[in-house]
Motif scaffolding. Structure first.
Motif, PDB file in Angstrom:
ATOM      1  N   LYS A  26     111.067  64.679  33.088  1.00 40.57           N
ATOM      2  CA  LYS A  26     110.412  65.600  33.192  1.00 40.57           C
ATOM      3  C   LYS A  26     109.745  65.701  34.763  1.00 40.57           C
ATOM      4  CE  LYS A  26     108.840  68.831  30.975  1.00 40.57           C
ATOM      5  NZ  LYS A  26     108.551  69.779  30.147  1.00 40.57           N
ATOM      6  N   TYR A  27     109.682  66.597  35.520  1.00 42.93           N
ATOM      7  CA  TYR A  27     109.031  66.485  36.778  1.00 42.93           C
ATOM      8  C   TYR A  27     107.301  66.537  36.529  1.00 42.93           C
ATOM      9  CZ  TYR A  27     113.609  68.083  38.418  1.00 42.93           C
ATOM     10  OH  TYR A  27     114.917  68.021  39.067  1.00 42.93           O
ATOM     11  N   LEU A  28     106.961  66.153  37.546  1.00 43.23           N
ATOM     12  CA  LEU A  28     105.323  65.838  37.308  1.00 43.23           C
ATOM     13  C   LEU A  28     104.717  66.398  38.774  1.00 43.23           C
ATOM     14  CD1 LEU A  28     102.898  64.481  35.922  1.00 43.23           C
ATOM     15  CD2 LEU A  28     103.122  62.577  37.396  1.00 43.23           C
ATOM     16  N   GLY A  31      99.793  67.063  36.791  1.00 41.58           N
ATOM     17  CA  GLY A  31      99.768  66.364  35.637  1.00 41.58           C
ATOM     18  C   GLY A  31      98.739  66.728  34.860  1.00 41.58           C
ATOM     19  N   THR A  32      98.093  68.152  35.323  1.00 38.52           N
ATOM     20  CA  THR A  32      96.712  68.505  34.488  1.00 38.52           C
ATOM     21  C   THR A  32      97.165  69.399  33.020  1.00 38.52           C
ATOM     22  OG1 THR A  32      96.906  70.612  35.707  1.00 38.52           O
ATOM     23  CG2 THR A  32      95.562  69.093  36.505  1.00 38.52           C
ATOM     24  N   ASN A  33      98.364  69.381  32.949  1.00 38.07           N
ATOM     25  CA  ASN A  33      98.833  69.974  31.782  1.00 38.07           C
ATOM     26  C   ASN A  33     100.044  68.932  31.064  1.00 38.07           C
ATOM     27  OD1 ASN A  33     100.907  72.583  30.262  1.00 38.07           O
ATOM     28  ND2 ASN A  33      99.126  71.827  29.583  1.00 38.07           N
ATOM     29  N   LEU A  34     100.875  68.502  31.819  1.00 35.97           N
ATOM     30  CA  LEU A  34     101.643  67.728  31.029  1.00 35.97           C
ATOM     31  C   LEU A  34     101.284  66.347  30.556  1.00 35.97           C
ATOM     32  CD1 LEU A  34     104.797  66.928  30.812  1.00 35.97           C
ATOM     33  CD2 LEU A  34     105.007  66.233  32.840  1.00 35.97           C
ATOM     34  N   VAL A  35     100.152  65.683  31.330  1.00 35.37           N
ATOM     35  CA  VAL A  35      99.767  64.490  30.941  1.00 35.37           C
ATOM     36  C   VAL A  35      99.012  64.647  29.616  1.00 35.37           C
ATOM     37  CG1 VAL A  35      98.133  62.500  31.457  1.00 35.37           C
ATOM     38  CG2 VAL A  35      99.903  63.249  32.968  1.00 35.37           C
ATOM     39  N   ALA A 106      96.163  70.533  40.507  1.00 34.71           N
ATOM     40  CA  ALA A 106      97.309  71.484  39.892  1.00 34.71           C
ATOM     41  C   ALA A 106      98.113  72.215  41.302  1.00 34.71           C
ATOM     42  CB  ALA A 106      96.654  72.687  39.168  1.00 34.71           C
ATOM     43  N   THR A 107      99.601  72.171  40.791  1.00 36.55           N
ATOM     44  CA  THR A 107     100.323  72.693  41.925  1.00 36.55           C
ATOM     45  C   THR A 107     100.993  73.915  41.563  1.00 36.55           C
ATOM     46  OG1 THR A 107     102.200  71.857  40.639  1.00 36.55           O
ATOM     47  CG2 THR A 107     101.060  70.266  42.556  1.00 36.55           C
ATOM     48  N   VAL A 108     101.451  74.700  42.637  1.00 41.49           N
ATOM     49  CA  VAL A 108     102.094  76.225  42.070  1.00 41.49           C
ATOM     50  C   VAL A 108     102.980  75.879  41.157  1.00 41.49           C
ATOM     51  CG1 VAL A 108     103.409  77.718  43.095  1.00 41.49           C
ATOM     52  CG2 VAL A 108     101.291  76.876  44.385  1.00 41.49           C
ATOM     53  N   SER A 162      98.709  81.381  32.358  1.00 39.38           N
ATOM     54  CA  SER A 162      98.345  81.233  33.674  1.00 39.38           C
ATOM     55  C   SER A 162      97.494  82.401  34.371  1.00 39.38           C
ATOM     56  CB  SER A 162      99.477  81.008  34.395  1.00 39.38           C
ATOM     57  OG  SER A 162      99.304  81.137  35.852  1.00 39.38           O
ATOM     58  N   ASP A 163      96.426  82.183  35.059  1.00 41.02           N
ATOM     59  CA  ASP A 163      96.006  83.372  35.835  1.00 41.02           C
ATOM     60  C   ASP A 163      96.815  83.823  37.141  1.00 41.02           C
ATOM     61  OD1 ASP A 163      93.516  84.046  34.337  1.00 41.02           O
ATOM     62  OD2 ASP A 163      93.194  81.981  34.744  1.00 41.02           O
ATOM     63  N   MET A 164      97.246  82.534  37.857  1.00 39.64           N
ATOM     64  CA  MET A 164      97.903  82.699  39.089  1.00 39.64           C
ATOM     65  C   MET A 164      99.040  83.432  38.925  1.00 39.64           C
ATOM     66  SD  MET A 164      99.596  79.645  41.269  1.00 39.64           S
ATOM     67  CE  MET A 164     101.179  79.600  40.254  1.00 39.64           C
TER      68      MET A 164
HETATM   69  C1  LIG Z   1      90.313  72.060  30.926  1.00 41.10           C
HETATM   70  C2  LIG Z   1      91.492  73.001  31.612  1.00 41.10           C
HETATM   71  C3  LIG Z   1      90.919  74.319  31.931  1.00 41.10           C
HETATM   72  C4  LIG Z   1      92.153  75.272  32.347  1.00 41.10           C
HETATM   73  N1  LIG Z   1      91.742  76.443  32.671  1.00 41.10           N
HETATM   74  C5  LIG Z   1      92.823  77.242  33.189  1.00 41.10           C
HETATM   75  C6  LIG Z   1      92.623  78.669  33.469  1.00 41.10           C
HETATM   76  O1  LIG Z   1      91.277  79.200  33.111  1.00 41.10           O
HETATM   77  N2  LIG Z   1      93.672  79.390  33.909  1.00 41.10           N
HETATM   78  C7  LIG Z   1      94.913  79.100  34.234  1.00 41.10           C
HETATM   79  O2  LIG Z   1      95.580  79.551  34.882  1.00 41.10           O
HETATM   80  N3  LIG Z   1      94.909  77.630  34.115  1.00 41.10           N
HETATM   81  C8  LIG Z   1      94.238  76.797  33.623  1.00 41.10           C
HETATM   82  N4  LIG Z   1      94.352  75.538  33.204  1.00 41.10           N
HETATM   83  C9  LIG Z   1      95.760  74.877  33.386  1.00 41.10           C
HETATM   84  C10 LIG Z   1      95.987  74.279  34.704  1.00 41.10           C
HETATM   85  O3  LIG Z   1      96.059  75.499  35.711  1.00 41.10           O
HETATM   86  C11 LIG Z   1      97.335  73.868  34.480  1.00 41.10           C
HETATM   87  O4  LIG Z   1      97.394  72.737  33.834  1.00 41.10           O
HETATM   88  C12 LIG Z   1      98.158  73.663  36.169  1.00 41.10           C
HETATM   89  O5  LIG Z   1      97.999  74.681  36.701  1.00 41.10           O
HETATM   90  C13 LIG Z   1      99.292  72.854  35.898  1.00 41.10           C
HETATM   91  O6  LIG Z   1      99.741  72.263  37.211  1.00 41.10           O
HETATM   92  P1  LIG Z   1     100.076  70.974  37.330  1.00 41.10           P
HETATM   93  O7  LIG Z   1     100.674  70.712  38.714  1.00 41.10           O
HETATM   94  O8  LIG Z   1      99.126  69.889  37.114  1.00 41.10           O
HETATM   95  O9  LIG Z   1     101.422  70.850  36.332  1.00 41.10           O
HETATM   96  P2  LIG Z   1     101.896  69.607  35.609  1.00 41.10           P
HETATM   97  O10 LIG Z   1     100.910  69.311  34.326  1.00 41.10           O
HETATM   98  O11 LIG Z   1     102.388  68.358  36.202  1.00 41.10           O
HETATM   99  O12 LIG Z   1     103.424  70.102  34.950  1.00 41.10           O
HETATM  100  C14 LIG Z   1     103.231  71.447  34.116  1.00 41.10           C
HETATM  101  C15 LIG Z   1     104.606  71.617  33.780  1.00 41.10           C
HETATM  102  O13 LIG Z   1     105.600  71.962  35.034  1.00 41.10           O
HETATM  103  C16 LIG Z   1     106.436  71.133  35.085  1.00 41.10           C
HETATM  104  N5  LIG Z   1     106.778  71.150  36.698  1.00 41.10           N
HETATM  105  C17 LIG Z   1     105.796  70.552  37.707  1.00 41.10           C
HETATM  106  N6  LIG Z   1     105.917  71.019  38.572  1.00 41.10           N
HETATM  107  C18 LIG Z   1     107.387  71.387  38.702  1.00 41.10           C
HETATM  108  C19 LIG Z   1     108.542  71.693  39.672  1.00 41.10           C
HETATM  109  N7  LIG Z   1     108.148  71.997  41.053  1.00 41.10           N
HETATM  110  N8  LIG Z   1     109.696  72.196  39.246  1.00 41.10           N
HETATM  111  C20 LIG Z   1     109.844  72.420  37.757  1.00 41.10           C
HETATM  112  N9  LIG Z   1     109.289  71.945  36.805  1.00 41.10           N
HETATM  113  C21 LIG Z   1     107.858  71.331  37.353  1.00 41.10           C
HETATM  114  C22 LIG Z   1     106.220  69.847  34.503  1.00 41.10           C
HETATM  115  O14 LIG Z   1     107.473  69.318  34.120  1.00 41.10           O
HETATM  116  C23 LIG Z   1     105.487  70.478  33.331  1.00 41.10           C
HETATM  117  O15 LIG Z   1     106.331  70.724  32.369  1.00 41.10           O
HETATM  118  C24 LIG Z   1      93.348  74.595  32.669  1.00 41.10           C
HETATM  119  C25 LIG Z   1      93.623  73.154  32.558  1.00 41.10           C
HETATM  120  C26 LIG Z   1      92.744  72.355  32.002  1.00 41.10           C
HETATM  121  C27 LIG Z   1      92.957  70.807  31.770  1.00 41.10           C
END
Ligand SMILES: Cc1cc2nc3c(=O)[nH]c(=O)nc-3n(C[C@H](O)[C@H](O)[C@H](O)COP(=O)(O)OP(=O)(O)OC[C@H]3O[C@@H](n4cnc5c(N)ncnc54)[C@H](O)[C@@H]3O)c2cc1C
Ligand code: SF4
Length: 328
Positions: A26-28, A31-35, A106-108, A162-164
């Protein structure tokens, strides 16, 4: 947590190559959701391919659009001067999500592919068709206050969190991807799937297809846009209902509009019906209410979330009235 390998990709071909070497890779992103999902053993990847070193550019395009590299952080995007000036709805939507620390990580790409916050999905003692296809869905007859009123199915009524994405869908965002068949682009509105009988298949992406960038077309009335999120607490809470809107009013009439809803459906919900009803109509409360009614005509409440229908109606009308008020 299960054992897994970790590798950091330096460019797109490198990411695709690393992902291909392990079936369960899986891509990382941040990690705020995946981990979190790995800690709960909901996700069990055998390999993680870190894609945070890929393009994080945020760049103005000729003709007024915007290119956003998938590794751009939520903080960088919300704070970008062009985003704040041309697409305030996007900056506001991002800032309504999570906390500053989460947005810094968090990334886009990760935000687009974050998974539902349905509590039964995280609980491996519960029945969940998304986690275990064919297992059943404990949310349908369970506590479903946060669940969908539009687009759900008898197999799954989870909402996309997601809000974004709600703002991006309203702004006609295009997603660019790379995979073993080459590169392709699609409207973000078409990326996420409704659950139907396969809630475990959430997007149109193929295995190991990588999101490389998002592009926003120019929107002349983008500066007249906003995002409103209705939730239980002012922070750290997902949307009960959210509305992303941009409105162009001339001589008291709605010349053009973009509208999308969050917290109500399994995907970021573009309100095409409401937009169709509004164009060319007087920019009045009656028109805004009629547009909301049209969009929600097919909405259906579950045992605990029927209130969302009226809440969505009122929030749509209030956001449009606010934007119209700024233009008179
Ligand atoms: C306490 C808490 C509160 C939150 N509240 C909100 C909220 O109010 N509103 C909101 O919108 N979000 C909220 N979030 C969620 C947060 O926005 C997401 O966890 C974050 O945006 C995920 O981004 P990431 O880069 O950390 O993704 P990751 O956790 O790294 O990955 C998420 C998924 O995307 C995949 N992925 C990642 N990058 C790519 C890529 N380039 N191509 C293909 N696949 C990919 C991964 O394999 C995984 O399946 C909250 C999270 C937490 C922990
Ligand atoms: S609503 Fe979807 S995610 Fe939640 S328990 Fe049912 S199948 Fe699983």
């Amino acid at each position: 947590m299960m054992p897994f390998t970790y590798a950091r990709a330096s460019n797109v071909p490198d990411a695709l190559r690393l992902a291909r070497t392990t079936v369960g890779a899986k891509y990382l992103g941040g990690g705020t959701n995946l981990v979190d999902l790995m800690r709960e053993t909901v996700e069990r990847p055998e390999a993680l391919v870190d894609v945070t070193a890929l393009s994080a550019e945020i760049e103005s395009k000729h003709g007024g659009g915007l290119f956003i590299g998938a590794a751009a952080t939520n903080t960088a995007l919300a704070g970008n001067r062009i985003v704040r000036e041309r697409y305030p709805v996007l900056a506001r939507a991002i800032l309504a999500g999570g906390s500053a620390q989460i947005r810094n990580m968090a990334t886009v790409g990760g935000n687009i592919l974050q998974r539902t916050r349905c509590t039964y999905f995280y609980d491996d003692a519960a029945r969940c068709n998304k986690r275990v296809p064919g297992a059943g869905c404990d949310a349908i007859d369970g506590f479903n206050r946060m669940h969908a009123i539009l687009g759900g199915s008898p197999a799954c009524v989870a909402t996309h969190p997601s809000d974004m994405c709600v703002a991006l869908v309203a702004l006609d965002a295009i997603v660019h991807t790379a995979g073993s068949d080459g590169t392709r682009s699609m409207p973000l509105a078409d990326l996420h799937r409704l659950p139907g009988g396969r809630p475990d298949v959430e997007t149109e992406l193929k295995p190991h297809e990588l999101i490389t960038a998002v592009e926003l077309p120019a929107l002349p009335f983008g500066p007249r846009s906003t995002y409103r999120k209705v939730r239980d607490r002012a922070s750290y809470a997902f949307a009960l209902v959210s509305v992303a809107a941009a409105l162009d009013v001339a001589d008291g009439e709605v010349r053009d509009v973009r509208l999308a809803l969050g917290g109500v459906a399994p995907k970021p919900w573009r309100a095409w019906k409401a937009e169709g009803v509004l164009r060319g109509q007087p920019a009045t409360e009656a028109s805004f209410c009629a547009a909301a009614e049209a969009e929600l005509a097919d909405a259906a409440g579950l045992r605990h979330n029927g209130f969302k229908i009226e809440l969505a109606r009122r929030t749509i009308a209030a956001v449009l009235a606010e934007l119209a008020g700024e233009q008179t």
